[in-house]
Write an enzyme that holds these catalytic residues in place. Structure first.
Site, mmCIF file in Angstrom:
data_model
loop_
_atom_site.group_PDB
_atom_site.id
_atom_site.type_symbol
_atom_site.label_atom_id
_atom_site.label_comp_id
_atom_site.label_asym_id
_atom_site.label_seq_id
_atom_site.Cartn_x
_atom_site.Cartn_y
_atom_site.Cartn_z
ATOM 1 N N CYS A 1 38.094 57.649 54.759
ATOM 2 C CA CYS A 1 37.921 56.562 55.727
ATOM 3 C C CYS A 1 36.826 56.909 56.751
ATOM 4 C CB CYS A 1 39.266 56.249 56.373
ATOM 5 S SG CYS A 1 39.389 54.560 56.953
ATOM 6 N N ARG B 1 38.345 42.760 58.249
ATOM 7 C CA ARG B 1 38.947 44.068 58.118
ATOM 8 C C ARG B 1 39.609 44.160 56.742
ATOM 9 N NH1 ARG B 1 39.395 48.151 61.635
ATOM 10 N NH2 ARG B 1 41.016 49.649 61.115
ATOM 11 N N HIS C 1 42.994 55.668 52.462
ATOM 12 C CA HIS C 1 43.108 56.441 53.686
ATOM 13 C C HIS C 1 44.348 57.333 53.740
ATOM 14 C CE1 HIS C 1 45.547 53.358 56.216
ATOM 15 N NE2 HIS C 1 46.326 54.080 55.486
#
EC number: 6.3.5.13
Lengths: 415, 240
Positions: B94, B127, B191
């Site tokens: 990430c 996002r 992530h």
């Protein structure tokens, strides 16, 4: 109250009663939702004329709200959202249902603190802690602290009761004074409730330098931010008040974390003029809170429910739990957050040596975590299977939000 | 391996640890130990010098401010560049993946990256939050990627890197490719504890670090069940 607000308030109460009668829930959200549709200012109207305390933070707010309401109850009737419905719809519903009361203590979701400060103009706001929680949709910790700080700048008359042990809370509670604009910082009373979880406050929110810790003290290595002296502290099995007097606290709730919550509640009540010596015995009346800490006897097992929603609260739960067989249940539905990454922020090592069972929608995420952690476990498909798999005696159940509600439903919505 | 034990460094856990990133460190250490390798684990905070002689370096996720600060400190420190020049393994997740590139966006400004991978990142229109899956570059010989992403970035790959995977669910770099790798450097938008769902990827990093062509198999029953369950969840979500 304006006519529109009266109608909205009455409809809100009716809807809540219908929801409960239909077995569709506690009714604590639906009523407020309908009321706010009819009068968007309903929360402000319902708040007018009440002395209000707000309680917010990542963890402990439901319990601290219940304890604070009990303590403030020394003075008179207190309205409160005791089912943990902590957004404006829940506040509206709670105040409408309570009718006219001189006081209210409201638990507030940390994202809504600015909005609820605006609507309710409280006398006191208690800021408990900020840590990572449902990061896939929640604000990151530093951003949350910034929002709190900005909200307090606009409400400098509110009296703040805040946790000296959490650097993020201390920073949020002490916005800079601006004499040119007539802005003075709010009055803050500090409590110390201890903090097991430090992993969200290694970087100073003010200047970005490293925060150092030694014992209970912490300080920024690059700017003046440091732990303020606390006026309310936990000592042994009691609470020291600002005068230095010690009050023994006997709770029906487990763990050191709840002694900290009791200290906070006494500090909140003191802002209304309640003497701790008068409030302390009332804290004992608080038993389980919306099922949290509830104990149920079934098939010879004494089942105790502990809610743990994020890394900080899991650490607290391990501290509260007895050395007994333990069922862990994890879901990742909308209210829990869809991401289970946080499981690797929790060290499950305290469970080694106990019989551990796992269940829930995301039991396999937990299985992988426990495997890496070297904690042996047994996977069960259903709650009843877990009950049969342990010997008679205590069964500790630690679950996150919807997993907790599922198990609570199995136990006939125990409170 | 540089010494008789496998040295794993977690870079700046004080800055770059938001989503259970510790998991990757724990998983690599455990999988090495289960193969009988002695392991030395180092957590290097951002006010400490980074040793240049470790075998594996881990970079986790982080918020904008800590990400920018982490990049500055790594550039000033120089230890990671020396380690890469000596053939160390780097695994970035990430924010830690983005800062391996030439530039990234944090708090609305373009920040200089470490220039260890030929890629740059900017902000996307939305996002990316949710399950991330895709077929991994066949040259790496590992089964499909399974992960969870939560980022606002879009990453553009230059000719000096290869995509880690072709996206079948989620966004990754740009909705088409996900992650990147070159030599013994590998980054992903999957992530947090990305290796928990991808034990084969963990073993790939261990093989790179040790030079071993093969590692003794481990019991990955639970990770396999987790991967199967997640694959089913992604498939169910894709159904109209």
């Amino acid at each position: 109250m304006p006519l529109r607000a009266k109608v909205a308030s009455s409809v809100s109460r009716t809807a809540a009663a219908l929801s409960r009668a239909a077995g569709r829930g506690d009714g604590s959200v639906i009523g407020g939702w309908i009321g706010l549709k009819i009068d968007p200012d309903l929360l402000a109207h319902l708040s007018a004329g009440r002395a209000i305390a707000l309680v917010s933070g990542t963890n402990g707010k439901t319990t601290t709200t219940r304890l604070s309401a009990a303590a403030v109850g020394v003075l008179g009737r207190v309205a409160t959202n005791s089912f943990g419905a902590n957004m404006p719809t829940g506040h509206t519903s709670a105040l409408a249902k309570a009718g006219s009361t001189p006081y209210a203590v409201l638990e507030v979701d940390e994202h809504y603190l600015a909005q609820v400060l605006e609507a309710t103009e409280p006398h006191v706001v208690a800021l408990l802690n900020l840590s990572r929680d449902q990061l896939d949709r929640a604000k990151e910790v530093a951003m949350m602290a910034q929002l709190w700080r900005a909200a307090l700048v606009r409400h400098t008359d509110v009296r703040v009761v805040a946790n000296a042990d959490d650097p993020m809370v201390v920073w949020a509670a002490t916005p800079p004074a601006d004499p040119a604009q007539g802005v003075r910082p709010p009055h803050v009373t500090w409590f110390s409730a201890g903090q097991r979880w430090h992993d969200d406050s290694w970087v100073c929110p003010e200047c970005g330098s490293t925060i150092q810790r030694s014992g209970e003290q912490w300080w920024c290595t690059g700017c003046p931010l440091r732990r303020p002296d606390a006026q309310w502290t936990v000592e042994d099995d009691g609470v020291l008040d600002p005068t230095g007097a010690w009050h023994k606290v006997t709770l029906q709730l487990p763990g050191k974390v709840n002694l900290g919550n009791a200290a906070t509640a006494l500090a909140v009540a003191a802002e209304f003029g309640v003497r701790p010596v008068d409030a302390v015995s009332r804290l004992h009346t608080v038993t389980s809170v919306a099922g949290r800490y509830a104990q149920v006897d079934r098939d010879g097992r004494n089942i105790r429910l502990l809610l743990a929603k994020n890394p900080a609260s899991w650490l607290e739960a391990f501290d509260m739990a007895d050395e007994a067989p333990t069922l862990l249940s994890i879901n990742a539905r909308d209210p829990d957050g869809l991401d289970t990454s946080w499981l690797f922020d929790v060290d499950f090592a305290p469970l080694r040596g106990r019989q551990v069972l796992i269940t829930g929608d995301r039991a396999y995420d937990l299985a992988v975590r426990l495997d890496v952690n070297g904690v042996p476990f047994q996977h069960v498909r259903a709650f009843g299977e877990a009950v049969r798999a342990v010997p008679p005696g205590r069964l500790e159940v630690i679950a996150n939000y919807t997993a907790f509600q599922d198990i609570r439903a199995e136990l006939d919505r125990v409170n | 391996m540089s010494t008789e034990s496998l040295r794993i460094v977690w870079i700046y856990p004080d800055l770059l640890s938001t989503y259970g990133d510790r998991g990757n460190l724990l998983i690599l250490a455990r999988r090495a130990q289960q193969r009988g390798m002695p392991v030395e684990v180092l957590e290097v905070r951002s006010d400490q010098r980074l040793p240049a002689t470790a075998d594996i370096y881990l970079l986790g996720g982080g918020e904008d401010g800590p990400q920018a600060l982490g990049a500055q400190r790594l550039l000033a420190d120089g230890g990671l560049h020396r380690a890469v020049a000596q053939g160390s393994v780097v695994f970035g997740v990430c924010a830690g993946y983005q800062l391996l590139g030439t530039s990234f966006f944090a708090k609305g400004t373009r920040c200089a990256g470490l220039e260890l991978l030929d890629l740059s990142s900017d902000r996307g229109p939305t996002r990316a939050v949710g399950e991330l899956a895709g077929e991994i570059d066949p040259r790496l010989g590992v089964p499909p990627l399974s992960g969870f992403e939560n980022h606002g970035g879009r990453t553009h790959l230059g000719p000096g890197v290869s995509p880690l995977a072709r996206v079948s669910a989620g966004i990754g770099n740009d909705g088409v490719t996900e992650g990147a790798w070159r030599g013994k450097l590998l980054g992903t938008y999957s992530h947090g504890p990305a290796l928990a769902r991808n034990p084969a990827l963990a073993d790939l990093l261990l093989r790179w670090a040790t030079g071993a062509h093969q590692l003794p198999p481990l019991d990955d029953t639970w990770a396999e069940r987790l991967r199967t369950e997640r694959r089913a969840a992604v498939a169910a979500a894709a159904r109209p």
